[in-house]
Enzyme design. Structure first.
Site, PDB file in Angstrom:
ATOM      1  N   TYR A 130       3.309 -34.690  15.686  1.00 50.19           N
ATOM      2  CA  TYR A 130       3.005 -36.041  16.153  1.00 50.19           C
ATOM      3  C   TYR A 130       4.231 -36.830  16.611  1.00 50.19           C
ATOM      4  O   TYR A 130       4.127 -37.994  16.961  1.00 50.19           O
ATOM      5  CB  TYR A 130       2.296 -36.839  15.050  1.00 50.19           C
ATOM      6  CG  TYR A 130       0.956 -36.252  14.670  1.00 50.19           C
ATOM      7  CD1 TYR A 130      -0.203 -36.635  15.336  1.00 50.19           C
ATOM      8  CD2 TYR A 130       0.857 -35.299  13.675  1.00 50.19           C
ATOM      9  CE1 TYR A 130      -1.417 -36.084  14.998  1.00 50.19           C
ATOM     10  CE2 TYR A 130      -0.356 -34.740  13.334  1.00 50.19           C
ATOM     11  CZ  TYR A 130      -1.491 -35.141  14.003  1.00 50.19           C
ATOM     12  OH  TYR A 130      -2.701 -34.590  13.678  1.00 50.19           O
ATOM     13  N   LYS A 177       0.012 -21.879   7.189  1.00 47.15           N
ATOM     14  CA  LYS A 177      -0.354 -20.835   8.154  1.00 47.15           C
ATOM     15  C   LYS A 177       0.891 -19.990   8.429  1.00 47.15           C
ATOM     16  O   LYS A 177       1.303 -19.801   9.580  1.00 47.15           O
ATOM     17  CB  LYS A 177      -0.883 -21.516   9.436  1.00 47.15           C
ATOM     18  CG  LYS A 177      -1.569 -20.608  10.425  1.00 47.15           C
ATOM     19  CD  LYS A 177      -2.887 -20.042   9.947  1.00 47.15           C
ATOM     20  CE  LYS A 177      -3.449 -19.070  10.971  1.00 47.15           C
ATOM     21  NZ  LYS A 177      -4.558 -18.269  10.443  1.00 47.15           N
ATOM     22  N   ASP A 210      -7.018 -21.905   7.514  1.00 46.83           N
ATOM     23  CA  ASP A 210      -8.381 -21.610   7.980  1.00 46.83           C
ATOM     24  C   ASP A 210      -9.277 -21.221   6.798  1.00 46.83           C
ATOM     25  O   ASP A 210     -10.431 -21.643   6.702  1.00 46.83           O
ATOM     26  CB  ASP A 210      -8.375 -20.532   9.079  1.00 46.83           C
ATOM     27  CG  ASP A 210      -7.391 -19.408   8.795  1.00 46.83           C
ATOM     28  OD1 ASP A 210      -6.555 -19.538   7.883  1.00 46.83           O
ATOM     29  OD2 ASP A 210      -7.462 -18.379   9.487  1.00 46.83           O
ATOM     30  N   ASP A 238     -10.764 -35.032   7.636  1.00 47.62           N
ATOM     31  CA  ASP A 238     -12.056 -35.364   8.248  1.00 47.62           C
ATOM     32  C   ASP A 238     -13.140 -34.412   7.748  1.00 47.62           C
ATOM     33  O   ASP A 238     -14.297 -34.813   7.552  1.00 47.62           O
ATOM     34  CB  ASP A 238     -11.971 -35.324   9.785  1.00 47.62           C
ATOM     35  CG  ASP A 238     -11.651 -36.703  10.362  1.00 47.62           C
ATOM     36  OD1 ASP A 238     -10.977 -37.494   9.675  1.00 47.62           O
ATOM     37  OD2 ASP A 238     -12.086 -36.996  11.497  1.00 47.62           O
TER      38      ASP A 238
END
Ligand code: ATP
Length: 338
Positions: A130, A177, A210, A238
């Site tokens: 970001y 990851k 994941d 979320d």
């Protein structure tokens, strides 16, 4: 007690939900100061975060924040300047988002109850993709190539992982990851492996991000504290909101232990329902409860959460939770319970 809170209602439904939550803080004796930073100021004066903002905020104990976003500013330039400016300027590196089911009827997961869904995500809040670093070459051609840099520092990773362990009683699970993200993934995993042994009573677990997404849905009861990087945390929180009743209930804290904290609902400005008295103010109330916990006012925080639970139990809810009440009716009911 003379505690000072900066209130930044923002855009869209932000001011509507903050108008419901702020009186609770006032009734507890806090002195509130409102700052009108948001889309209107940006469009009329070209100012997002005023130059003296960070200095002014240093007088306050906490920030109570609504939401930013406005269809007239499609690239969210003002939102980035204000919210990211506050998060990075105040170095609010720990974004804590409880994933807590408040009533069994609110989850879409089969056979899961409030006992099963009750954990907190610690999302790193100042690094990762970001930062706006990167490039685009051959723009608007079939050869267009974009690069977004995802930056992680040892110190940045270490402090959020440490914070997660400090707050844990039973377990911390790292979402990463490292099998696909060569440098950053390896850093997160290595730092986690370094810090975990300092907390021998806390079980340290790791999951690929994941797999973690799947486990949130399959067996959320296995988590107490989850720690992860900014982008992964953004997505997972979320998902967490999705299994606990939606964005209208999702609260968050942005903190730097020992300094000022910023408390805000996870949802954005929701322009589609702004101005219609339909927005669910519960996430704003639950964010106020996190603010109270942060200031060690545990009893009022507990009462506020109980009041929100009462509203849900009695279906005093806005349409997003299947109710027919307005933002103001829900807000009045919750305040009356206190
Ligand atoms: P922004 O660009 O500011 O993030 P957005 O509409 O893209 O706004 P959100 O505001 O997070 O994203 O909301 C997504 C959708 O969820 C909204 O369109 C709205 O319908 C619903 N929603 C979000 N917050 C609430 C709320 N407090 N009460 C009811 N519905 C909500």
């Amino acid at each position: 007690m003379s505690k000072k809170i900066a209130v930044i209602p923002g855009d869209g439904i932000g001011p509507e939900v903050i108008a419901e939550g702020a009186p609770v803080l006032e009734q507890l004796g806090f002195e509130l100061t409102h700052f009108g930073w948001g889309a209107n100021k940006w469009l009329s004066e070209g100012i997002g975060l005023p130059p003296d903002a960070l200095k002014n905020l240093s007088d306050f104990d906490a920030i109570y924040f609504g939401a930013l976003g406005d269809p007239r500013i499609p690239d969210m330039a003002h939102g980035r300047e204000i919210l990211l400016g506050l998060r990075t300027g105040l170095d609010l590196y720990a974004n804590m988002r409880p994933i807590q089911l408040l009533n069994n009827k609110l989850t879409c997961l089969k056979n899961k109850t409030c006992d099963d869904i009750n954990f907190i995500i610690f999302r790193e809040n100042t690094q990762d993709i970001y930062g706006g670093h990167g490039s685009a070459s051959n723009k608007n051609t079939p050869q267009e190539t974009t690069i977004d840099e995802s930056r992680h520092t040892y110190a940045g990773v270490a402090r959020i992982i440490t914070q997660a362990f400090e707050c844990a009683q039973k377990s911390v699970t790292l979402g990463h990851k490292s099998n696909a993200i060569k440098f950053g993934g390896a850093l997160w995993q290595r730092v986690f492996n370094e810090i975990a042994p300092k907390y021998p009573k806390i079980k340290a677990k790791q999951l690929y991000i994941d797999t973690m997404a799947m486990e949130f849905v399959r067996a959320p009861e296995q988590f107490e504290i989850v720690v992860t990087s900014n982008l992964f945390g953004d997505i997972l929180t979320d998902l967490g909101a999705g299994i606990t009743g939606g964005l209208g209930l999702a609260a968050s804290a942005n903190i730097h232990p020992g300094r000022i904290g910023l408390f805000e609902p996870v949802h954005g400005s929701a322009p589609d329902i702004a101005g219609q008295n339909k927005a669910n103010p519960m996430a704003a109330f639950l964010s106020a409860a996190m603010l109270l916990d942060f200031l060690k006012l545990f009893e009022p925080a507990k009462k506020l959460r109980e009041a929100v639970k009462q509203a849900i139990e009695r279906n005093i809810c806005t349409p997003d939770l299947g109710g027919q009440k307005t933002t103001q009716e829900v807000g009045s009911f919750i305040r009356a319970q206190l």
